[in-house]
Design an enzyme around this catalytic site. Structure first.
Site, PDB file in Angstrom:
ATOM      1  N   HIS A   1      -3.016  -2.494  -1.539  1.00 21.78           N
ATOM      2  CA  HIS A   1      -2.979  -3.633  -0.613  1.00 21.78           C
ATOM      3  C   HIS A   1      -1.672  -4.407  -0.770  1.00 21.78           C
ATOM      4  CE1 HIS A   1      -4.666  -6.416   2.248  1.00 21.78           C
ATOM      5  NE2 HIS A   1      -4.263  -7.414   1.482  1.00 21.78           N
TER       6      HIS A   1
ATOM      7  N   CYS B   1      -2.823  -3.327   6.476  1.00 21.95           N
ATOM      8  CA  CYS B   1      -2.009  -4.192   5.613  1.00 21.95           C
ATOM      9  C   CYS B   1      -0.533  -3.798   5.585  1.00 21.95           C
ATOM     10  CB  CYS B   1      -2.594  -4.252   4.208  1.00 21.95           C
ATOM     11  SG  CYS B   1      -2.483  -2.735   3.235  1.00 21.95           S
TER      12      CYS B   1
ATOM     13  N   HIS C   1      -1.534 -11.780   5.446  1.00 25.95           N
ATOM     14  CA  HIS C   1      -1.820 -10.335   5.390  1.00 25.95           C
ATOM     15  C   HIS C   1      -2.879  -9.943   6.413  1.00 25.95           C
ATOM     16  CE1 HIS C   1      -5.558 -10.575   2.518  1.00 25.95           C
ATOM     17  NE2 HIS C   1      -5.464 -11.659   3.243  1.00 25.95           N
TER      18      HIS C   1
END
Length: 345
Positions: A307, A259, A319
């Site tokens: 995240h 990420c 993402h």
């Protein structure tokens, strides 16, 4: 008449046989209990547990990334200090060689001057502490001695600094190994759960994943809202070009990403350097609420901020989700953890 005979002792062999039989009975009973079929988890339960394990793996991945970044930084710092020490030692040797040449010249002329003997001493600090000694030196000799003294002190400090950094590096490498094993353990546990599914259930899960990826690729209108800035637009455009690339722990592109690897790579394409990990990225720029988000802003999820993605407009983000997925669009409401805040770089 009362009998005084001792009661008959049980036969030792018979006791052993009875004990063995009893133990076998207990074992058979336990095996019978274990043989009771355990209720197999259904597809939805397995999917939920696997999703949780993947989330924990991503948490550990971001900590792994942080330790890896720290290791690389320490290695560069250690290299710089060691280079400085090597240069300083060479300079110190040159200064001592010059004094040695002076001593040789004086020796050939009939003897070494006491002041030169002082300069060649292995402990000039001791003599410099005696002010009267300086009176015996010429200004040129005193300057040479001071240079040697200063270089020795600097080298001692740099060597001590290098030693401390090497200790920190060893600690960081240990942490790195621990984090790597933690990630691998979570992924192995998730795979073990997936292996309990029937072929039909695994096929259904794979089909769901393909639909999610295909749905992402079809969202052509996403990202057309006003970007936060020119560099945010450039970063978002770069990230969009990576749709379909796989999630891989610790990867920063261009063939795969995690990420924060995707977000740091995307901004690098816009000539903007941002930190490597999601936690570090959360500390830069201007913090935003959900209503303030614009295309290209960084968006952070979960309480520990493990995240991160890029805001794509219309409540969507771009993402690299987790293991087993690819770079894609996804609703902010289906990430699996709460939205915390955004950051405008």
């Amino acid at each position: 008449m009362t009998s005084h005979r001792r009661p008959k002792q049980p036969n030792r062999t018979r006791v052993t046989v009875l004990t063995t039989a009893a133990a076998a009975a207990v074992a058979l009973s336990a095996n019978a209990a274990d043989a009771t079929p355990r209720q197999r988890l259904g597809k939805d339960e397995v999917e939920a547990k696997v999703a949780k394990l993947y989330e924990q793996a991503e948490q550990a991945t971001e900590k792994y990334n942080g330790a890896n970044e720290k290791q690389q930084k320490l290695q560069k710092e250690i290299s710089a200090v060691q280079d400085s020490v090597a240069r300083g030692q060479q300079e110190l040797n040159t200064l001592r060689d010059a004094l040695g040449a002076l001593a040789t010249t004086q020796y050939r002329s009939g003897g070494i001057d006491p002041s030169v003997q002082l300069l060649l001493s292995s402990d000039p600090d001791h003599f410099l502490a005696r002010a009267s000694t300086l009176d015996q030196l010429g200004s040129r000799q005193a300057d040479a001695l001071r240079k040697i003294q200063g270089r020795q002190r600097q080298l001692a400090q740099e060597r001590a600094e290098a030693t401390e950094k090497l200790k920190a590096l060893a600690t960081t490498r240990t942490e790195l190994g621990n984090r790597k094993r933690e990630v691998q353990g979570k992924l192995a546990e998730a795979q073990k759960l997936l292996n309990t599914l029937t072929a039909k259930e695994r096929s259904a899960l794979a089909a769901e994943q393909r639909r999610a990826d295909r749905s992402s690729a079809e969202r052509v209108g996403i990202g057309r809202q006003t970007p936060a800035s020119g560099r945010a637009a450039a970063a978002f455009s770069a990230a969009r070009s990576q749709i379909g690339k796989p999630y891989v722990r610790g990867a920063t592109g261009p063939s795969s990403y995690d990420c924060s690897g995707l977000t740091s790579w995307a901004y690098a394409q816009a000539d903007v350097s941002i930190p490597r990990t999601s936690e570090a990225q959360s500390g830069i720029g201007t913090r935003l609420t959900r209503s303030q988000l614009q295309v290209g802003d960084l968006v952070f999820f979960f309480n520990d901020l493990h995240h991160v993605g890029l805001y794509a407009g219309n409540g969507q983000i771009l993402h690299a989700p987790r293991t087993g997925t690819v770079v894609r669009y996804e609703s902010m409401d289906t990430i699996g953890g709460p939205f915390m805040f955004g950051v405008r770089v």
